[in-house]
Design an enzyme around this catalytic site. Structure first.
Site, PDB file in Angstrom:
ATOM      1  N   CYS A 111       0.839  -1.204   0.000  1.00 27.92           N
ATOM      2  CA  CYS A 111       0.000   0.000   0.000  1.00 27.92           C
ATOM      3  C   CYS A 111       0.875   1.255   0.000  1.00 27.92           C
ATOM      4  O   CYS A 111       1.410   1.634  -1.021  1.00 27.92           O
ATOM      5  CB  CYS A 111      -0.985  -0.034   1.167  1.00 27.92           C
ATOM      6  SG  CYS A 111      -2.341   1.164   0.963  1.00 27.92           S
ATOM      7  N   HIS A 210      -3.616  -4.989   0.230  1.00 30.60           N
ATOM      8  CA  HIS A 210      -3.137  -5.414   1.550  1.00 30.60           C
ATOM      9  C   HIS A 210      -3.087  -6.937   1.641  1.00 30.60           C
ATOM     10  O   HIS A 210      -4.021  -7.571   2.135  1.00 30.60           O
ATOM     11  CB  HIS A 210      -4.047  -4.846   2.651  1.00 30.60           C
ATOM     12  CG  HIS A 210      -3.817  -3.398   2.912  1.00 30.60           C
ATOM     13  ND1 HIS A 210      -2.915  -2.945   3.855  1.00 30.60           N
ATOM     14  CD2 HIS A 210      -4.354  -2.296   2.334  1.00 30.60           C
ATOM     15  CE1 HIS A 210      -2.907  -1.630   3.852  1.00 30.60           C
ATOM     16  NE2 HIS A 210      -3.771  -1.204   2.942  1.00 30.60           N
ATOM     17  N   GLU A 212      -1.522  -8.742   3.661  1.00 31.96           N
ATOM     18  CA  GLU A 212      -1.520  -9.211   5.054  1.00 31.96           C
ATOM     19  C   GLU A 212      -2.917  -9.489   5.572  1.00 31.96           C
ATOM     20  O   GLU A 212      -3.086 -10.189   6.584  1.00 31.96           O
ATOM     21  CB  GLU A 212      -0.811  -8.182   5.961  1.00 31.96           C
ATOM     22  CG  GLU A 212      -1.609  -6.965   6.363  1.00 31.96           C
ATOM     23  CD  GLU A 212      -1.704  -5.880   5.299  1.00 31.96           C
ATOM     24  OE1 GLU A 212      -2.271  -4.810   5.583  1.00 31.96           O
ATOM     25  OE2 GLU A 212      -1.198  -6.100   4.177  1.00 31.96           O
TER      26      GLU A 212
END
Length: 231
Positions: A111, A210, A212
């Protein structure tokens, strides 16, 4: 075999925990968990001291998500929607980014990390993406990830095992002018640049989404694998 050491940049923000309410260096634990599950040893890098000097002591680097970059770094005035600028974090991460690229350190930008990479190499940003694409799907509501499909280049498709996916998006900015030395490796269907890689680097890539936030972590595994060749 020892775990490759993966540095992960972090936020410095007001935080409340147990009985305390004070500024804290913090990072969503999802990053830490993914690095560990991929076989790496995460080390959190606060934007203080001289983090760029650590590039030679790391096996890999993640520049994590966060607030907006100061638009002065790419010659623009702040838009009304630009916010959460932390100039001390910009200073730390731009220095660390330059040191990592110079050292050939395996690198993953997430990001904000993609935006740091692009601006550090001379590119610019759209400061408020909804004004460009005429929708809010990239960041539908505060604290809510959007799920927009992206098309992957062959090189990134090899990492994911697919040519298209719908990852977790949470960004209101994106690349405008692509920096020299970067290659686009994913776009959303509205044309937004969603991933880039550094041309000629062994492993230096960044995504606007993202990773994660998802259970599977192919990008983290690819980073740790690349870092393992240095440790």
């Amino acid at each position: 075999m020892s775990r490759p050491v993966i540095g992960v940049t972090c936020y410095v923000e007001p935080a409340r925990f147990t009985v305390w309410d004070m500024p804290a260096a913090l990072l969503p634990y999802m990053y830490v968990d993914h690095v560990v599950r991929a076989g790496g040893q995460p080390v959190i890098l606060p934007p203080a001291g001289e983090p760029a000097a650590l590039a030679g002591r790391l096996d890999g680097l993640i520049i994590a998500g966060g607030g907006d970059i100061d638009p002065a770094r790419y010659g623009a005035a702040p838009a009304e929607q630009t916010g959460y600028i932390r100039k001390f974090r910009d200073d730390a991460e731009f220095g660390l980014m330059s040191a990592a690229l110079a050292a050939g350190l395996p690198f993953l930008g997430i990001c904000r990390g993609l935006q740091v990479l692009n601006v550090a190499l001379g590119g610019t940003l759209h400061q408020h993406l909804p004004a460009v694409v005429d929708h809010t799907g990239h960041s539908p509501a505060p604290g809510v990830f959007g799920r927009l499909p992206v098309r992957l280049s062959p090189s990134l498709a090899k990492v994911y095992g697919d040519e298209e996916l719908a990852p977790a998006h949470y960004h209101h900015q994106a690349i405008d002018r692509l920096a020299e030395g970067l290659e686009v490796t994913a776009r959303s269907y509205d044309g937004t640049i969603e991933a880039v890689e550094v041309t000629g680097a062994a492993f230096a890539l960044a995504v606007q989404w993202h990773p994660e936030a998802d259970e599977d972590g192919p990008l983290f595994r690819a980073l740790v694998e690349a870092a393992g060749t240095r440790s």
